[in-house]
Design an enzyme around this catalytic site. Sequence first.
Site, PDB file in Angstrom:
ATOM      1  N   ASN A  91       0.871  -1.180   0.000  1.00 60.92           N
ATOM      2  CA  ASN A  91       0.000   0.000   0.000  1.00 60.92           C
ATOM      3  C   ASN A  91       0.907   1.229   0.000  1.00 60.92           C
ATOM      4  O   ASN A  91       1.483   1.585   1.031  1.00 60.92           O
ATOM      5  CB  ASN A  91      -0.884  -0.032   1.260  1.00 60.92           C
ATOM      6  CG  ASN A  91      -1.704   1.238   1.417  1.00 60.92           C
ATOM      7  OD1 ASN A  91      -1.802   2.050   0.489  1.00 60.92           O
ATOM      8  ND2 ASN A  91      -2.293   1.405   2.585  1.00 60.92           N
ATOM      9  N   TRP A  92       1.038   1.858  -1.151  1.00 55.34           N
ATOM     10  CA  TRP A  92       1.961   2.997  -1.268  1.00 55.34           C
ATOM     11  C   TRP A  92       1.380   4.263  -0.638  1.00 55.34           C
ATOM     12  O   TRP A  92       2.079   5.241  -0.482  1.00 55.34           O
ATOM     13  CB  TRP A  92       2.289   3.259  -2.748  1.00 55.34           C
ATOM     14  CG  TRP A  92       3.116   2.204  -3.404  1.00 55.34           C
ATOM     15  CD1 TRP A  92       3.438   0.974  -2.906  1.00 55.34           C
ATOM     16  CD2 TRP A  92       3.750   2.283  -4.691  1.00 55.34           C
ATOM     17  NE1 TRP A  92       4.221   0.279  -3.803  1.00 55.34           N
ATOM     18  CE2 TRP A  92       4.418   1.066  -4.908  1.00 55.34           C
ATOM     19  CE3 TRP A  92       3.788   3.263  -5.691  1.00 55.34           C
ATOM     20  CZ2 TRP A  92       5.146   0.805  -6.075  1.00 55.34           C
ATOM     21  CZ3 TRP A  92       4.506   3.001  -6.853  1.00 55.34           C
ATOM     22  CH2 TRP A  92       5.183   1.787  -7.039  1.00 55.34           C
ATOM     23  N   GLU A  97      -6.864   5.068   7.596  1.00 55.90           N
ATOM     24  CA  GLU A  97      -6.581   6.457   7.211  1.00 55.90           C
ATOM     25  C   GLU A  97      -7.763   7.060   6.450  1.00 55.90           C
ATOM     26  O   GLU A  97      -8.043   8.251   6.568  1.00 55.90           O
ATOM     27  CB  GLU A  97      -5.273   6.516   6.404  1.00 55.90           C
ATOM     28  CG  GLU A  97      -4.082   6.288   7.329  1.00 55.90           C
ATOM     29  CD  GLU A  97      -2.873   5.668   6.678  1.00 55.90           C
ATOM     30  OE1 GLU A  97      -2.781   5.651   5.433  1.00 55.90           O
ATOM     31  OE2 GLU A  97      -2.003   5.183   7.426  1.00 55.90           O
ATOM     32  N   GLU A 122      -5.590  -4.586  10.768  1.00 46.59           N
ATOM     33  CA  GLU A 122      -4.549  -3.573  10.931  1.00 46.59           C
ATOM     34  C   GLU A 122      -4.821  -2.739  12.183  1.00 46.59           C
ATOM     35  O   GLU A 122      -5.594  -1.763  12.125  1.00 46.59           O
ATOM     36  CB  GLU A 122      -4.525  -2.625   9.728  1.00 46.59           C
ATOM     37  CG  GLU A 122      -4.169  -3.281   8.420  1.00 46.59           C
ATOM     38  CD  GLU A 122      -3.554  -2.277   7.461  1.00 46.59           C
ATOM     39  OE1 GLU A 122      -2.432  -2.504   7.018  1.00 46.59           O
ATOM     40  OE2 GLU A 122      -4.193  -1.243   7.195  1.00 46.59           O
ATOM     41  N   GLY A 178       2.736  -1.113   4.347  1.00 49.86           N
ATOM     42  CA  GLY A 178       2.746   0.295   3.976  1.00 49.86           C
ATOM     43  C   GLY A 178       4.156   0.769   3.685  1.00 49.86           C
ATOM     44  O   GLY A 178       4.686   0.587   2.593  1.00 49.86           O
ATOM     45  N   GLY A 179       4.798   1.378   4.689  1.00 58.47           N
ATOM     46  CA  GLY A 179       6.107   2.011   4.489  1.00 58.47           C
ATOM     47  C   GLY A 179       7.131   1.127   3.792  1.00 58.47           C
ATOM     48  O   GLY A 179       7.829   1.580   2.874  1.00 58.47           O
TER      49      GLY A 179
HETATM   50  P1  PGA Z   1       2.794   0.382   7.662  1.00 55.30           P
HETATM   51  O1  PGA Z   1       1.337   0.609   7.059  1.00 55.30           O
HETATM   52  O2  PGA Z   1       3.330  -0.908   7.082  1.00 55.30           O
HETATM   53  O3  PGA Z   1       3.597   1.578   7.218  1.00 55.30           O
HETATM   54  O4  PGA Z   1       2.653   0.290   9.139  1.00 55.30           O
HETATM   55  C1  PGA Z   1       0.437  -0.452   6.889  1.00 55.30           C
HETATM   56  C2  PGA Z   1      -0.847   0.037   6.301  1.00 55.30           C
HETATM   57  O5  PGA Z   1      -1.311   1.136   6.664  1.00 55.30           O
HETATM   58  O6  PGA Z   1      -1.444  -0.627   5.455  1.00 55.30           O
END
Ligand code: PGA
Length: 257
Positions: free
Chosen positions: A8-9, A95, A164, A230-231
């Site tokens: 997930n960018w 988010e 999550e 994510g990151g």
């Molecule tokens: P993260 O994000 O790996 O940066 O913790 C995960 C996500 O929000 O899908």
Amino acid sequence: MRQIIIGNWKMNGTKALVETMAREVSSRAASLACDLVLCPPATLIVPLVAALGGAPAKVGGQDCDARASGAHTGDIAATMLREVGASHVILGHSERRADHGESDALICAKVAAARAAGLTPIVCVGEDEAARQAGRAEAVVMGQLAASLPADFADPPAGLVAYEPIWAIGSGRTPTTDDIAAMHGAIRAALRDRFGAAGGAIAILYGGSVKPGNAAALLALAEVGGALVGGASLVPGDFLAIAAAAAPALGRAPGAS
Ligand code: PGA
């Protein structure tokens, strides 16, 4: 069923990242024991699909509208994502729930629109830190799950669920492996209760600070069917290192040991 590693960018990424990611994925994806899905910002879906060519990786959106078309400036319909080569779409990410006030009911409508367009929805659920500390994590997640999934969610091709915990996203903190296993077990039980045998086959991914250093331990847990990253998904070497940690025979099916 292979584990699924999804990147997930978020609101990150450039055409240069598309090129380097596609190159690395193309050279390594065939040797992986898992399936890959990359979810860039909507503007990069077309170039990413093109750059991946025939590489065994899929592309997804990060959101879609619940409506089919019309006067909704700035929004993107599920059919539009599908038309340009997306196969998946992330829905209900925390988010979006926070930034855009998305309710479970709206997410449920988006899931239905995604499925109608032929996209596989990846539905995110997860508690905040206050709920975890108050011992309400499972209750929160069960509520989100019940209200975000439409009645046909388990019908083939079934959607995916991503657990999550909000406090683990981007924080470098993760729940204990026991806590993750307990939540995934509870999610599995709820899916079976609601959807019967088909609920036993829905992949349940974990997301929140998944990194190369913790991926093997997380992906080995029972009922963890993959990861939403994510990151670390913005660094091709890290994303592929996480994918390389996928367990071909573990944590992917009810009763797997
Ligand atoms: P993260 O994000 O790996 O940066 O913790 C995960 C996500 O929000 O899908």
